[in-house]
Design a protein around this motif. Structure first.
Motif: not given
Length: 498
Positions: A245, A249-250, A278, A295, A298
Motif C-alpha cells: 500500500q 498502491a500509491r 490505505v 482504493n 483492499n
C-alpha cells in the motif's frame, strides 16, 4: 458517460488471463447462468452527455502489472514520462494514516445492483444500450427456491420490495419514529443505479491502463446500511498478489489520479490522492453528483461488504437500527475518523455486536455458524454467492426497535468495559483485548471480522474518546426518560438531510 464506453458488455478479463488465473477462476460448467452474473446492467433514468476530449491521445497506453515491477507508462503521457521510484512526490498532499475512514461499508433493499466478477456466457451477455433515455427493465428472479435465502441474490434482477415485506411492525411511538426515519433516509434504487453506472464506466476506462483489473463497488452502497446521501466506495483489484500500500498502491493510484485529472476531467471533479494507511483517490462524479473513495486491492472490503450484507437482511430490525445510530452519531459529530472519532463501519459493527450479546440474541455469529460462506480465502468471484443460501435468523427476542435503541445506548454507556474488552462480531461477544501493538493504549477496540485489525484505531485522543462515551451516556439518559427520538436526533432535520 465517459469516452471509450460503448461496449460495456465485453468480458472483464481476457480469455487468456481467465484460463490461467486462480483468483478469478470461472465457475463450474454446471452452475446456472443466473448465479454467474455479478453485473448490474441497468440503464439510468437520465440522459448522459456525449463528449470528445480533443487533447487526449487516441490510444491509452497499457500498464502490465508484475509483482513490484511497473512499466514506465502514464495514461496520458508518453511512455517515458513516468518512472516509478517508490518515493513520495512533493506535490502530493500528505495526511495522517488515521484520516482515511474505513468505510468499506450498502445496498438498497429495492433492487439488486451488482458487479460482474465472472462474465456471462456469450449468449447471455448484453451490451450497454447507447441511449441514456431508456429505463431499467424489470426482470424477475429465476432461481431455485432452495438457493434463495434471506439475502437478496446478486444477479440481473430486481428483488422484492423489502420496505413492505420485511420491515418490522412498529407498535409504539419510538419504534415508529425509528422506522419512519429509516424509510425516509435509506438508499433508494435510483441512488444505487447512479453509483453502479459510474463504476461500470470508470472500469471501462481503467481497464485501458490495467487490462486485468476489476473495479468493485463496496461498503455501504452494497451492505444494506447505506443512506440516500452515502458516498461510494470503490476497490480496484489489479492482480492476484497482495499490493504494497505504501509503494505499489500509491503508484497505481497516481496513474488513476492523472487519468481523472486529464482525460476524464469533464466528468470527474476534484480528484485528490490521499496518502493514508490505505491510500485512496477521492473524487466527485459530476453526472451522478456522488463522492467516491477509490482504493487498490483492499479486498477485505469486498469480503466484509457481503458479511455485513447478510447481517443486514437476516433479521428485519437490523437495518433500521443501524441507520438511526449512524444518523445520531453524525448529528453529534462522533462519526468522522478524519477528526478522531468513529467511522461508519465501526458503528455498524458496534450495533451488530450489541444485538449478538443480548440475553436472547437477535443475531448469531455468521462466521461461526456458516464458516464455509465466509471463508477468508474464498475466491472473490464466489464471495457474493455464498450468503444466498443462509436462512433468516429466528430470534425468540421480541423487543421493539425502540427498546433495542435504548438498550444499545445503555450497553455502551454502562455495561461494556472499554478499558479491557474488545468488540468482536466474529465471536459474537466481548472478548479480552489482545496484547499486541494494534490494541495497546487504544481507547476503543473494534475487531475487523476477517483480518483482526482495529477498525476504530482513529480514536487515539482521550478527549475524543471521552466525548464519544459522553454522547452514549447522554443519549441513554434522555431516551429512556422521554422515549422520543427527537430528544437525541431532531427528526425533521435528519429527514431533510437524508
Amino acid at each position: 458517460m465517459f469516452p471509450n464506453s460503448s461496449n460495456l458488455g465485453r468480458p472483464p478479463f481476457s480469455p487468456k488471463y481467465q484460463q490461467h488465473s486462480t483468483f478469478f477462476t470461472k465457475l463450474p460448467p454446471n452452475t446456472p447462468p443466473t448465479l454467474t452474473s455479478h453485473q448490474q446492467i441497468i440503464v439510468p433514468p437520465f440522459q448522459f452527455r456525449s463528449a470528445v476530449i480533443e487533447a487526449v491521445p487516441a490510444v491509452t497506453p497499457v500498464v502490465a502489472l508484475q509483482p513490484m515491477t511497473y512499466g514506465s507508462v502514464s495514461p496520458v503521457s508518453p511512455p517515458d514520462a513516468l518512472a516509478f521510484q517508490g518515493r513520495k512526490r512533493q506535490s502530493q498532499q500528505s495526511v495522517p494514516d488515521d484520516a482515511k475512514r474505513q468505510r468499506i461499508n450498502s445496498h438498497n433493499s429495492d433492487t439488486a445492483v451488482v458487479k460482474q466478477l465472472v462474465p456471462f456466457p456469450e449468449e447471455c451477455r448484453r451490451a450497454f444500450p447507447a441511449s441514456g433515455s431508456l429505463r431499467s427493465p424489470v426482470l424477475h428472479v429465476h432461481g431455485s427456491p432452495a438457493l434463495i435465502g434471506c439475502v437478496p441474490p446478486l444477479q440481473d434482477t430486481l428483488f422484492p420490495h423489502h420496505t413492505e415485506t420485511c420491515l418490522p411492525v412498529a407498535k409504539d411511538e419510538l419504534s415508529q419514529q425509528v422506522l419512519e426515519l429509516f424509510q425516509a433516509c435509506q438508499q433508494k434504487a435510483s441512488d444505487l443505479d447512479r453509483k453502479e453506472l459510474c463504476r461500470s464506466e470508470l472500469q471501462r476506462e481503467i481497464k485501458l491502463i490495467f487490462p486485468r483489473s476489476r473495479l468493485f463497488l463496496v461498503g455501504s452502497s452494497l451492505n444494506g446500511f447505506g443512506t440516500h446521501t452515502s458516498d461510494g466506495d470503490l476497490c480496484l483489484v489489479v492482480k492476484e498478489e497482495p499490493v504494497n500500500q505504501k509503494t505499489e498502491a500509491r503508484h497505481i493510484l497516481s496513474l488513476v489520479h492523472k487519468l481523472f485529472s486529464t482525460k476524464l476531467s469533464s466528468y470527474i471533479e476534484r480528484p485528490q490522492l490521499i496518502r493514508a494507511k490505505v491510500p485512496i483517490v477521492k473524487f466527485r462524479d459530476k453526472v451522478s453528483n456522488v463522492d467516491f473513495d477509490l482504493n487498490v486491492n483492499n479486498v477485505i472490503g469486498i469480503r466484509n461488504t457481503f458479511l455485513l450484507r447478510t447481517y443486514a437482511f437476516i433479521e428485519n430490525r437490523v437495518r433500521p437500527l443501524v441507520l438511526v445510530v449512524k444518523k445520531w452519531a453524525s448529528f453529534h459529530e462522533i462519526n468522522d475518523a478524519s477528526r478522531g472519532t468513529l467511522n461508519s463501519y465501526s458503528l455498524e459493527l458496534m450495533v451488530l455486536h450489541y444485538l449478538q450479546t443480548l440475553p436472547e440474541p437477535i443475531l448469531p455469529s455468521l462466521q461461526k455458524n456458516y464458516p464455509e460462506c465466509f471463508d477468508p480465502t474464498m475466491q472473490l468471484h464466489l464471495v457474493h454467492q455464498a450468503p444466498r443460501t443462509i436462512p433468516p435468523y429466528v430470534s425468540k427476542n421480541g423487543s421493539s426497535l425502540g427498546d433495542l435503541l435504548i438498550g444499545f445506548f445503555k450497553y455502551y454507556a454502562t455495561e461494556f468495559d472499554w478499558s479491557h474488552q474488545m468488540i468482536s462480531v466474529r465471536e459474537a461477544k466481548a472478548i479480552a483485548r489482545p496484547d499486541g501493538i494494534e490494541w495497546r493504549n487504544k481507547f476503543i477496540c473494534v475487531e475487523e471480522p476477517f483480518d483482526g485489525t482495529n477498525t476504530a484505531r482513529a480514536v487515539h485522543e482521550k478527549q475524543k474518546f471521552d466525548m464519544i462515551r459522553g454522547e452514549f451516556a447522554q443519549a441513554w439518559r434522555l431516551l429512556r426518560g422521554k422515549k422520543d427520538l427527537n430528544c437525541i436526533l431532531p427528526l425533521k432535520a435528519a429527514k431533510q438531510k437524508r
